[in-house]
Write an enzyme that holds these catalytic residues in place. Structure first.
Site, PDB file in Angstrom:
ATOM      1  N   LYS A  10       0.832  -1.188   0.033  1.00  0.00           N
ATOM      2  CA  LYS A  10      -0.100   0.076  -0.093  1.00  0.00           C
ATOM      3  C   LYS A  10       0.838   1.522  -0.050  1.00  0.00           C
ATOM      4  O   LYS A  10       2.103   1.303  -0.605  1.00  0.00           O
ATOM      5  CB  LYS A  10      -0.950  -0.096   1.139  1.00  0.00           C
ATOM      6  CG  LYS A  10      -1.611  -1.161   1.256  1.00  0.00           C
ATOM      7  CD  LYS A  10      -2.872  -1.481   2.248  1.00  0.00           C
ATOM      8  CE  LYS A  10      -3.683  -3.021   2.045  1.00  0.00           C
ATOM      9  NZ  LYS A  10      -4.830  -2.960   2.594  1.00  0.00           N
ATOM     10  N   HIS A  95      -8.715  -2.967  -6.293  1.00  0.00           N
ATOM     11  CA  HIS A  95      -8.470  -3.174  -4.894  1.00  0.00           C
ATOM     12  C   HIS A  95      -9.705  -2.263  -4.260  1.00  0.00           C
ATOM     13  O   HIS A  95      -9.972  -1.304  -4.568  1.00  0.00           O
ATOM     14  CB  HIS A  95      -7.349  -2.648  -4.385  1.00  0.00           C
ATOM     15  CG  HIS A  95      -7.025  -3.079  -3.069  1.00  0.00           C
ATOM     16  ND1 HIS A  95      -7.501  -2.385  -1.924  1.00  0.00           N
ATOM     17  CD2 HIS A  95      -6.227  -4.149  -2.504  1.00  0.00           C
ATOM     18  CE1 HIS A  95      -7.096  -2.965  -0.966  1.00  0.00           C
ATOM     19  NE2 HIS A  95      -6.553  -4.190  -1.195  1.00  0.00           N
ATOM     20  N   GLU A 167     -11.038 -10.583  -1.356  1.00  0.00           N
ATOM     21  CA  GLU A 167     -10.607  -9.712  -0.342  1.00  0.00           C
ATOM     22  C   GLU A 167     -11.993  -9.174   0.371  1.00  0.00           C
ATOM     23  O   GLU A 167     -12.503  -8.133  -0.092  1.00  0.00           O
ATOM     24  CB  GLU A 167      -9.865  -8.958  -0.525  1.00  0.00           C
ATOM     25  CG  GLU A 167      -8.323  -9.318  -0.845  1.00  0.00           C
ATOM     26  CD  GLU A 167      -7.526  -8.063  -0.623  1.00  0.00           C
ATOM     27  OE1 GLU A 167      -6.270  -8.340   0.055  1.00  0.00           O
ATOM     28  OE2 GLU A 167      -7.697  -6.948  -1.086  1.00  0.00           O
ATOM     29  N   GLY A 173      -7.528  -5.026   7.029  1.00  0.00           N
ATOM     30  CA  GLY A 173      -7.061  -4.325   8.307  1.00  0.00           C
ATOM     31  C   GLY A 173      -7.829  -4.427   9.345  1.00  0.00           C
ATOM     32  O   GLY A 173      -7.677  -3.722  10.350  1.00  0.00           O
TER      33      GLY A 173
HETATM   34  P1  13P Z   1      -4.264  -6.493   5.396  1.00  0.00           P
HETATM   35  O1  13P Z   1      -3.697  -7.844   5.179  1.00  0.00           O
HETATM   36  O2  13P Z   1      -3.653  -5.425   5.838  1.00  0.00           O
HETATM   37  O3  13P Z   1      -5.686  -6.756   6.071  1.00  0.00           O
HETATM   38  O4  13P Z   1      -4.538  -6.030   3.766  1.00  0.00           O
HETATM   39  C1  13P Z   1      -5.169  -6.729   2.849  1.00  0.00           C
HETATM   40  C2  13P Z   1      -5.202  -6.153   1.562  1.00  0.00           C
HETATM   41  O5  13P Z   1      -5.763  -5.120   1.434  1.00  0.00           O
HETATM   42  C3  13P Z   1      -4.321  -6.564   0.645  1.00  0.00           C
HETATM   43  O6  13P Z   1      -4.444  -6.281  -0.638  1.00  0.00           O
END
Ligand code: 13P
Length: 261
Positions: A10, A95, A167, A173
């Site tokens: 990120k 995403h 996801e 997160g």
């Molecule tokens: P986290 O692993 O921090 O929950 O994030 C997942 C994510 O958005 C990966 O693209």
């Protein structure tokens, strides 16, 4: 079957920190089986320096977190897939943070996927429901619509040249994840939608990954699932203890897979 670990940094890390992370990943991946595919998705300014740093190894490749939907033009601040195609093998698209904070729509995601594929890059399409949809019990319909609109007018993709990451927005997160058996069911649904659409050549394989609060404790329970071919990892990819352990677990899973070939 390949095992994919896609590491989404990120908007985190400095250039110096990112170089250190990469050195550590390479150490963790010494003697890794070929079936284990690790790709970093650094912030855009680090793509080329890290690509150059990785020139002498094939254990880690570089991907892009996002690209724009047009090849060139007056689009201040945007990055075309053509500009990163030399350094990157994969590009993330759709995403949930892009959908939420930058109003990315299924139709722009579709344009991006066409352009990414026309430039010989592999898209990683991110799909997943928000909490309201999860509670409403309409998750399958929601995911199906996301895939169908994102992949409109796309057909005959060769094996492993298209990846879907499941996801759920509410898992990103948050420290929360769906139970592994639900993740396995959703991954099967995604595979079935892709088969019904005729997206892949001769029903070739399209890896489905899981992402959202993956850590060193829960990674194994996802890696073992029949329909899951790897993980998309955010926060834990920046923590060397966590990612070292996850790489180790994926390492073992990939070794098991090698024995099955
Ligand atoms: P986290 O692993 O921090 O929950 O994030 C997942 C994510 O958005 C990966 O693209």
């Amino acid at each position: 079957m390949n095992i994919y670990l896609l590491l989404n940094w990120k908007m985190n890390s400095t250039l110096i920190e990112s170089a250190h992370l990469v050195e550590k990943y390479i150490e963790f991946l010494l003697d890794a089986p070929e079936l284990l595919k690790v790709t970093i998705f650094p912030p855009a300014p680090y793509i080329f320096p890290l690509y150059e740093k990785l020139a002498n190894t094939n254990s880690v490749t570089v991907g892009a977190q996002n690209v724009f939907e047009e090849p060139f033009g007056a689009y201040t601040g945007e990055i075309s897939p053509i500009m990163i195609s030399e350094a990157c093998s994969y590009v993330m698209v759709g995403h949930s943070e892009r959908r939420t904070y930058f109003n990315e729509t299924n139709s722009s995601i579709n344009k991006k996927i066409h352009l990414i594929m026309n430039n010989s890059l592999t898209p990683v399409l991110c799909v997943g429901e928000d909490l309201d949809t999860y509670n409403s019990g309409q998750v399958d319909e929601f995911i199906e619509l996301q895939i169908k609109s994102a992949c409109d007018n796309i057909k005959n993709i060769p094996a492993n040249r298209f990846i879907v990451a499941y996801e759920p927005t509410w898992a990103i997160g948050s420290g929360l994840t769906p139970p592994p058996e639900i993740i396995n069911e959703r991954a099967l649904l995604i595979k079935n939608v892709i088969t019904d659409m005729g997206l892949m050549t001769d029903n070739a394989s399209c890896p489905v990954l899981y992402g959202g609060s993956v850590n060193s404790i829960n990674a194994k329970s996802f890696l073992e699932l029949d329909n899951i071919a790897g993980l998309l990892i955010g926060q834990a990819s920046l923590d060397l203890n966590q990612i070292g352990s996850i790489i180790n677990q994926a390492f073992r899973q990939a070794k098991n897979n090698s024995k099955l070939i």
